[in-house]
Scaffold this motif. Structure first.
Motif, PDB file in Angstrom:
ATOM      1  N   ALA A 173      11.682  49.742  36.704  1.00 46.34           N
ATOM      2  CA  ALA A 173      12.640  50.415  35.827  1.00 46.34           C
ATOM      3  C   ALA A 173      14.049  50.281  36.382  1.00 46.34           C
ATOM      4  O   ALA A 173      15.009  50.071  35.635  1.00 46.34           O
ATOM      5  CB  ALA A 173      12.258  51.882  35.656  1.00 46.34           C
ATOM      6  N   GLU A 174      14.187  50.382  37.698  1.00 49.58           N
ATOM      7  CA  GLU A 174      15.499  50.244  38.327  1.00 49.58           C
ATOM      8  C   GLU A 174      16.048  48.836  38.144  1.00 49.58           C
ATOM      9  O   GLU A 174      17.244  48.631  38.030  1.00 49.58           O
ATOM     10  CB  GLU A 174      15.393  50.590  39.813  1.00 49.58           C
ATOM     11  CG  GLU A 174      16.735  50.727  40.497  1.00 49.58           C
ATOM     12  CD  GLU A 174      16.596  51.240  41.903  1.00 49.58           C
ATOM     13  OE1 GLU A 174      17.190  50.619  42.800  1.00 49.58           O
ATOM     14  OE2 GLU A 174      15.874  52.236  42.107  1.00 49.58           O
ATOM     15  N   LEU A 175      15.152  47.853  38.100  1.00 52.60           N
ATOM     16  CA  LEU A 175      15.574  46.457  37.878  1.00 52.60           C
ATOM     17  C   LEU A 175      15.722  46.127  36.400  1.00 52.60           C
ATOM     18  O   LEU A 175      16.082  45.003  36.053  1.00 52.60           O
ATOM     19  CB  LEU A 175      14.553  45.499  38.510  1.00 52.60           C
ATOM     20  CG  LEU A 175      14.432  45.545  40.038  1.00 52.60           C
ATOM     21  CD1 LEU A 175      13.272  44.683  40.500  1.00 52.60           C
ATOM     22  CD2 LEU A 175      15.727  45.074  40.683  1.00 52.60           C
ATOM     23  N   GLY A 176      15.415  47.082  35.539  1.00 54.37           N
ATOM     24  CA  GLY A 176      15.517  46.844  34.100  1.00 54.37           C
ATOM     25  C   GLY A 176      14.347  46.042  33.557  1.00 54.37           C
ATOM     26  O   GLY A 176      14.474  45.368  32.537  1.00 54.37           O
ATOM     27  N   ALA A 192       8.715  52.581  39.021  1.00 57.56           N
ATOM     28  CA  ALA A 192      10.080  53.038  39.309  1.00 57.56           C
ATOM     29  C   ALA A 192      10.962  51.875  39.752  1.00 57.56           C
ATOM     30  O   ALA A 192      12.125  51.759  39.340  1.00 57.56           O
ATOM     31  CB  ALA A 192      10.045  54.131  40.380  1.00 57.56           C
ATOM     32  N   ILE A 193      10.415  50.990  40.584  1.00 56.45           N
ATOM     33  CA  ILE A 193      11.190  49.820  41.033  1.00 56.45           C
ATOM     34  C   ILE A 193      11.497  48.903  39.853  1.00 56.45           C
ATOM     35  O   ILE A 193      12.628  48.431  39.690  1.00 56.45           O
ATOM     36  CB  ILE A 193      10.420  49.062  42.144  1.00 56.45           C
ATOM     37  CG1 ILE A 193      10.337  49.924  43.398  1.00 56.45           C
ATOM     38  CG2 ILE A 193      11.074  47.718  42.439  1.00 56.45           C
ATOM     39  CD1 ILE A 193       9.374  49.399  44.441  1.00 56.45           C
TER      40      ILE A 193
END
Length: 174
Positions: A24-27, A21-22
């Motif tokens: 994914a949030e950072l791309g 999730a982290i």
């Protein structure tokens, strides 16, 4: 490695989910993370290769090299003591003060152990390290003079009745 317990497997899965999730949030993807970790790990490698070239630690110091900086003891003095049958690190510490300075042997203990191993190449185990000692530092006299919290009544002499009396004319040390 044993298989994780059911609770441990859940914790691992939860950790991976949170990391995903982290990322994914950072791309980033999980594959990107592996590359970033390896890149970050190897970034300092050129500095360490230049600062500590291979083989530098394999050389033992020559006799004029200071081994114990605190007490200014050179390798030649240590080798002489070792040749004179001082084969224990604590014995050398007690006779030459190597390892008794401000660093308490943190800068010289490894080199002294290597010198002891050099003298006994057939030895199977490395020498035992210095015995641990409690940290000590000098205390200025002014600090003692200005101490507070002392009970002055406990410092008073109550009686000298328990002191032996000197016999006049009987001086065993004369």
């Amino acid at each position: 490695m044993t298989a994780p317990t059911r609770r441990g497997a859940r914790a691992i899965a939860h950790g991976r989910h949170a990391a995903g999730a982290i990322l994914a949030e950072l791309g980033k993807s999980a594959a990107d993370r592996t590359g970033i970790d390896a890149e970050r790990t190897l970034a300092a490698r050129p500095f360490f290769d230049a600062a500590f070239p291979p083989g530098l630690a394999a050389q033992l110091p020559d006799d004029a090299t200071i081994v114990c900086r605190c007490e200014e003891i050179v390798a030649g003095t240590l080798r002489t003591a070792i040749r004179d049958d001082a084969r224990d690190m604590n014995l050398i510490r007690g006779t030459l003060r190597c390892g008794m300075g401000a660093c308490q042997g943190r800068s010289c203990a490894a080199t002294l152990a290597r010198l002891l191993m050099e003298a006994d190449p057939n030895g199977t185990a490395p020498p035992a390290p210095f015995r641990a000692r409690p940290p000590a530092r000098p205390l200025p006299l002014g600090a003692l003079a200005n101490m507070t919290g002392l009970d002055s009544e406990l410092a008073q002499i109550e009686s000298l009745d328990d002191k032996p009396q000197a016999i006049v004319g009987d001086d065993a040390h004369a």
